[in-house]
Design a protein around this motif. Structure first.
Motif, PDB file in Angstrom:
ATOM      1  N   VAL A 513       0.860  -1.182   0.000  1.00 31.76           N
ATOM      2  CA  VAL A 513       0.000   0.000   0.000  1.00 31.76           C
ATOM      3  C   VAL A 513       0.898   1.235   0.000  1.00 31.76           C
ATOM      4  CG1 VAL A 513      -1.791   1.291   1.216  1.00 31.76           C
ATOM      5  CG2 VAL A 513      -1.824  -1.209   1.243  1.00 31.76           C
ATOM      6  N   LEU A 514       0.764   2.083  -1.004  1.00 32.53           N
ATOM      7  CA  LEU A 514       1.567   3.304  -1.066  1.00 32.53           C
ATOM      8  C   LEU A 514       0.983   4.362  -0.133  1.00 32.53           C
ATOM      9  CD1 LEU A 514       2.297   3.615  -4.898  1.00 32.53           C
ATOM     10  CD2 LEU A 514       3.513   2.297  -3.142  1.00 32.53           C
ATOM     11  N   VAL A 515       1.853   5.005   0.619  1.00 32.72           N
ATOM     12  CA  VAL A 515       1.418   5.975   1.631  1.00 32.72           C
ATOM     13  C   VAL A 515       2.104   7.309   1.364  1.00 32.72           C
ATOM     14  CG1 VAL A 515       1.371   6.530   4.092  1.00 32.72           C
ATOM     15  CG2 VAL A 515       1.093   4.148   3.338  1.00 32.72           C
ATOM     16  N   SER A 516       1.293   8.360   1.213  1.00 28.97           N
ATOM     17  CA  SER A 516       1.849   9.705   1.113  1.00 28.97           C
ATOM     18  C   SER A 516       1.561  10.489   2.385  1.00 28.97           C
ATOM     19  CB  SER A 516       1.275  10.446  -0.092  1.00 28.97           C
ATOM     20  OG  SER A 516      -0.123  10.580   0.049  1.00 28.97           O
ATOM     21  N   LYS A 517       0.381  10.202   3.017  1.00 28.16           N
ATOM     22  CA  LYS A 517      -0.002  10.777   4.294  1.00 28.16           C
ATOM     23  C   LYS A 517      -0.897   9.772   5.013  1.00 28.16           C
ATOM     24  CE  LYS A 517       0.202  15.759   3.316  1.00 28.16           C
ATOM     25  NZ  LYS A 517      -0.556  17.036   3.313  1.00 28.16           N
ATOM     26  N   PRO A 521      -8.053   8.304   2.625  1.00 31.22           N
ATOM     27  CA  PRO A 521      -7.768   7.423   1.500  1.00 31.22           C
ATOM     28  C   PRO A 521      -6.772   6.320   1.835  1.00 31.22           C
ATOM     29  CG  PRO A 521      -7.820   9.697   0.763  1.00 31.22           C
ATOM     30  CD  PRO A 521      -7.876   9.729   2.255  1.00 31.22           C
ATOM     31  N   THR A 522      -5.741   6.651   2.613  1.00 35.70           N
ATOM     32  CA  THR A 522      -4.760   5.639   2.998  1.00 35.70           C
ATOM     33  C   THR A 522      -5.394   4.562   3.869  1.00 35.70           C
ATOM     34  OG1 THR A 522      -2.935   7.230   2.881  1.00 35.70           O
ATOM     35  CG2 THR A 522      -2.589   5.261   4.221  1.00 35.70           C
ATOM     36  N   MET A 523      -6.227   4.965   4.848  1.00 34.63           N
ATOM     37  CA  MET A 523      -6.869   3.998   5.746  1.00 34.63           C
ATOM     38  C   MET A 523      -7.798   3.079   4.958  1.00 34.63           C
ATOM     39  SD  MET A 523      -5.305   4.896   8.354  1.00 34.63           S
ATOM     40  CE  MET A 523      -6.051   3.757   9.533  1.00 34.63           C
ATOM     41  N   ASP A 548       8.797  15.338   6.869  1.00 40.01           N
ATOM     42  CA  ASP A 548       7.509  14.746   6.500  1.00 40.01           C
ATOM     43  C   ASP A 548       7.479  13.256   6.807  1.00 40.01           C
ATOM     44  OD1 ASP A 548       6.556  17.161   5.651  1.00 40.01           O
ATOM     45  OD2 ASP A 548       6.930  16.791   3.504  1.00 40.01           O
ATOM     46  N   THR A 549       8.587  12.574   6.538  1.00 38.21           N
ATOM     47  CA  THR A 549       8.640  11.127   6.786  1.00 38.21           C
ATOM     48  C   THR A 549       8.520  10.840   8.284  1.00 38.21           C
ATOM     49  OG1 THR A 549      10.034  10.835   4.835  1.00 38.21           O
ATOM     50  CG2 THR A 549      10.007   9.048   6.435  1.00 38.21           C
ATOM     51  N   ARG A 550       9.205  11.614   9.126  1.00 35.49           N
ATOM     52  CA  ARG A 550       9.109  11.405  10.582  1.00 35.49           C
ATOM     53  C   ARG A 550       7.697  11.675  11.084  1.00 35.49           C
ATOM     54  NH1 ARG A 550      14.805  14.271  12.548  1.00 35.49           N
ATOM     55  NH2 ARG A 550      16.184  12.544  11.863  1.00 35.49           N
ATOM     56  N   ALA A 551       7.025  12.676  10.473  1.00 37.25           N
ATOM     57  CA  ALA A 551       5.637  12.956  10.879  1.00 37.25           C
ATOM     58  C   ALA A 551       4.730  11.782  10.534  1.00 37.25           C
ATOM     59  CB  ALA A 551       5.152  14.229  10.186  1.00 37.25           C
ATOM     60  N   ILE A 552       4.945  11.155   9.372  1.00 36.77           N
ATOM     61  CA  ILE A 552       4.138   9.985   8.984  1.00 36.77           C
ATOM     62  C   ILE A 552       4.404   8.830   9.948  1.00 36.77           C
ATOM     63  CG2 ILE A 552       3.838   8.217   7.191  1.00 36.77           C
ATOM     64  CD1 ILE A 552       4.414  10.398   5.115  1.00 36.77           C
ATOM     65  N   GLN A 553       5.678   8.594  10.309  1.00 45.07           N
ATOM     66  CA  GLN A 553       6.018   7.505  11.224  1.00 45.07           C
ATOM     67  C   GLN A 553       5.407   7.738  12.607  1.00 45.07           C
ATOM     68  OE1 GLN A 553      10.304   7.833  10.646  1.00 45.07           O
ATOM     69  NE2 GLN A 553      10.343   5.740   9.766  1.00 45.07           N
ATOM     70  N   ASP A 667      -2.982  14.996  -2.009  1.00 48.56           N
ATOM     71  CA  ASP A 667      -2.998  14.321  -0.725  1.00 48.56           C
ATOM     72  C   ASP A 667      -3.162  12.820  -0.877  1.00 48.56           C
ATOM     73  OD1 ASP A 667      -2.726  16.727   0.506  1.00 48.56           O
ATOM     74  OD2 ASP A 667      -4.883  17.099   0.593  1.00 48.56           O
ATOM     75  N   GLY A 668      -3.709  12.380  -2.007  1.00 46.38           N
ATOM     76  CA  GLY A 668      -3.632  10.976  -2.354  1.00 46.38           C
ATOM     77  C   GLY A 668      -2.629  10.903  -3.480  1.00 46.38           C
ATOM     78  N   TYR A 669      -2.603   9.772  -4.198  1.00 47.39           N
ATOM     79  CA  TYR A 669      -1.698   9.723  -5.331  1.00 47.39           C
ATOM     80  C   TYR A 669      -2.365  10.158  -6.619  1.00 47.39           C
ATOM     81  CZ  TYR A 669       2.238   7.676  -2.930  1.00 47.39           C
ATOM     82  OH  TYR A 669       3.299   7.484  -2.111  1.00 47.39           O
ATOM     83  N   VAL A 670      -3.700   9.985  -6.692  1.00 46.87           N
ATOM     84  CA  VAL A 670      -4.377  10.282  -7.946  1.00 46.87           C
ATOM     85  C   VAL A 670      -5.703  10.932  -7.666  1.00 46.87           C
ATOM     86  CG1 VAL A 670      -5.328   9.289 -10.044  1.00 46.87           C
ATOM     87  CG2 VAL A 670      -3.285   8.309  -9.052  1.00 46.87           C
TER      88      VAL A 670
END
Length: 674
Positions: A513-517, A521-523, A548-553, A667-670
């Motif tokens: 699953v690709l995650v940008s945020k 949509p990600t959930m 941004d990556t640390r905020a996602i983690q 905010d999503g990919y597409v």
């Protein structure tokens, strides 16, 4: 509420037709004649002029031979009409010369005929429109000063009319075509009545001009003049163009289709011959002179001399005391020359559809549009003809040299094919009456093959250096392109044939699953991926910005999401390549494994919203499509703006246009839009 573009389309083309409306588009003979015969009928407006123009090279004395040249053309026309009457009875499916040659001579010969016809149809539009602009320029100087622009606009108008459908365009073209017949018959009849009955001395405006032969040529130089007569004959054979269109359009006739098509052919031949001979005879009676190079051949003409067409000179002489008659003849002649291109607009799309069905042209040419016309073929023809008009500056004299080569190639191969057709039937037929009919038809087609083959040789000999080689080169290119297209379709078909073996199931399914945020949509994508029960499930994000990556983690850990989050570094801030490399690594250990990539996306409702977001997901999807064993799944999330979308209009739009992929979002990919 319909969109402005939809309203404009409906205004220009009308409402769409249902598929079951097809039977209502079939044509009676009175409508089929102007639709399919307008090209051949209009040829009388310039074919006599081409004969006189060619003979003028030897001086005014050579015009005395014009009736004999015209009679030779008439013999060929009668032969071709009689031959094609056999064709429409034997092959009524609409394939015309292409079908005859393919069935009887093989696919290569059929493809040669098809390439010749496609070139000829494009030239028909270019020559007819250019000749029509020439005639209009005699009455309206503004058009004469802007010939190229006028010609391109006329091509666009004609294409739009044909997009409305065959029967609807036929009704529009019927009145001008019949008016043209009436005007030419009236011109010839009234002119001969004034000369032969009333004894008036009618003289064309060019009768008093002094004509010089080119380069010292004269009737006395026998060999050169004989070659000139042959060249005049080949130029006059332009009158035969368009005869083959009826054999291609048999399915458009009302029942009985073959008989109605054959009757229309007979009417076409009779009317064309009568008008052509009448114009040539009247030209001689009025001492009309029409030269190839006015600036050099007409004494005192000068470089800016504008030579009126043959029809214009005759109309001026015959209706010298009745100006409305002159303007009627000029107007309807110009109109029929423009509408003559309609023959090609009916023949090219049908032939293109058949070739597409046989996988020699793109399959899009096989489908019908809203009005049950082959819309893609019509637009292709209009575009190619416009390019040709621009390239040759709408000059009929230059374009005519490229003309008739293609049509006589198709004539000759078609007649040879019909000979083999009758020979095949005669081998099994035992009924004496039927054999007698077949032998008569065989004799007609045999004579036709000899005549058209002879004309083809003459045309190639006399016109090759004048531009006919361009037509031959275009035929060769189109032939090669069609062979390549067929090879591609055959290759794809072979690759897609399922084997007899049972398909091997994948060993494992790895879900990514690709995650940008961490958002809705990600959930949803994570939940859907879990529901597919993959062997492994991984959430993947690309580190292009450390904060941004640390905020996602941190958000991932705070929510206690059970799916492991994998971070891949991208020191050059590229997103696609790290994802591709990661997906490849999952399959590297076991080629039987598959990887399913889930891409969260959200759907926007306004056309302009997708402009505000990046294009990364589209690139990722496009790249993953080339990876074997990788499946791509889009998981959409509809935003509130989609609630205002007109779904009925969206359905109609999607039904008319090719499907396209979703558009990238931020905010999503597409993201997609209506």
């Amino acid at each position: 509420m319909a969109s402005p573009t939809s309203l404009l389309k409906r205004l220009l083309l009308g409402r769409p037709f249902r598929s079951d409306h097809m039977q209502h588009t079939l044509l009676p003979k009175r409508i089929a004649l102007p639709i399919f015969a307008s090209d051949a009928l209009s040829s009388v407006a310039y074919a006599p002029g081409e004969i006189l123009l060619t003979l003028s090279v030897a001086g005014a004395a050579a015009y005395a031979y014009s009736p004999w040249v015209a009679l030779a053309v008439v013999v060929v026309m009668l032969t071709v009409v009689a031959s094609y009457r056999q064709n429409v009875h034997a092959y009524p499916s609409g394939g015309g010369d292409y079908e005859v040659a393919t069935v009887n001579l093989g696919p290569k010969a059929g493809l040669g005929v098809a390439s010749a016809l496609l070139v000829d149809y494009v030239l028909t539009v270019a020559v007819s429109i250019s000749s029509g602009v020439d005639s209009l320029g005699d009455a309206i100087p503004l058009i004469g000063q802007h010939k190229v622009v006028s010609a391109v606009l006329l091509i666009a108008i004609l294409a739009a009319l044909n997009l409305r459908g065959l029967k609807e365009s036929g009704l529009l073209f019927a009145i001008p075509t019949y008016l043209f017949m009436f005007a030419i018959v009236g011109l010839v009849g009234w002119g001969m009545f004034r000369i032969l009955v009333l004894g008036e001395d009618l003289q064309a405006s060019s009768a008093d001009l002094t004509i010089l032969p080119e380069h010292g040529m004269s009737v006395a130089t026998s060999f050169a003049f004989a070659f000139l007569l042959v060249r005049a004959f080949s130029s006059g054979c332009a009158a035969l163009t368009g005869v083959e269109a009826i054999s291609n359009g048999v399915p458009a006739f009302k029942s009985p289709k073959s008989r109605n098509a054959a009757t229309t052919l007979l009417l076409l031949g009779t009317i064309s011959i009568a008008m052509m001979l009448g114009i040539v005879a009247l030209s001689l009676m009025t001492n009309l002179q029409y030269v190839e190079n006015p600036a050099e051949q007409i004494v005192g003409a000068g470089p800016n001399y504008k030579q009126p067409t043959v029809i214009a000179q005759l109309a001026e002489a015959v209706f010298n005391h009745f100006p409305p008659g002159f303007y009627l003849v000029i107007g309807v002649t110009a109109l029929i020359l423009v509408l003559a291109a309609n023959t090609a607009f009916n023949g090219f799309p049908v032939l293109g559809s058949i070739l597409a069905q046989d996988r020699y042209l793109p399959r899009q040419l096989h489908t019908r549009g809203d009005r049950l016309a082959f819309s893609n073929g019509i637009m292709f023809l209009a575009a190619f003809a416009a390019v040709l008009v621009i390239a040759f500056q709408a000059q009929t004299t230059r374009l005519i040299q490229l003309y008739i080569v293609g049509v006589f190639v198709s004539f000759t191969l078609s007649q040879i094919g019909m000979l083999r057709h009758w020979n095949r039937l005669l081998r099994t037929e035992r009924d004496p009456l039927a054999r007698r009919r077949m032998n008569r038809s065989k004799a007609i087609n045999g004579f036709g093959a000899v005549m058209t083959g002879f004309v083809l040789i003459l045309v190639l000999l006399t016109k090759f250096t004048h531009g006919a080689w361009i037509s031959l080169a275009a035929m060769a290119v189109i032939y090669a392109v069609m062979v390549a297209i067929r090879k591609h379709y055959d290759t794809v078909a072979r690759e897609l044939v399922p084997s007899e073996e049972r398909p091997v199931l994948p060993a494992r399914n790895h879900a990514v699953v690709l995650v940008s945020k961490v958002h809705l949509p990600t959930m949803r994508a994570l939940a859907y991926a879990k529901a597919t029960r993959p062997d492994t499930l991984t959430a993947l994000t690309v580190n292009v910005d450390t904060a941004d990556t640390r905020a996602i983690q941190a958000e991932w850990e705070r929510r206690g999401i059970s799916v492991p989050l994998t971070v891949v570094d991208s020191p050059y801030r590229e997103i696609s390549r790290p994802i591709i490399d990661y997906v490849k690594s999952l399959r590297r250990s076991s080629p039987r494994d598959v990887v399913t990539v889930f891409i969260p996306e959200y759907v926007v409702g306004r056309w302009w919203e997708h402009l505000l977001h990046n294009q990364s997901a589209l690139r990722i999807k496009g790249r993953l499509l080339y990876e074997a064993g990788v499946m791509v799944v889009s998981v959409p999330w509809q935003l509130d703006s989609t609630s205002t979308t007109n779904l009925d209009r969206l359905d109609r739009s999607l039904a008319r246009t090719p499907a396209r992929g979703p558009r990238p979002g931020e905010d999503g990919y597409v993201s997609t839009h209506d």
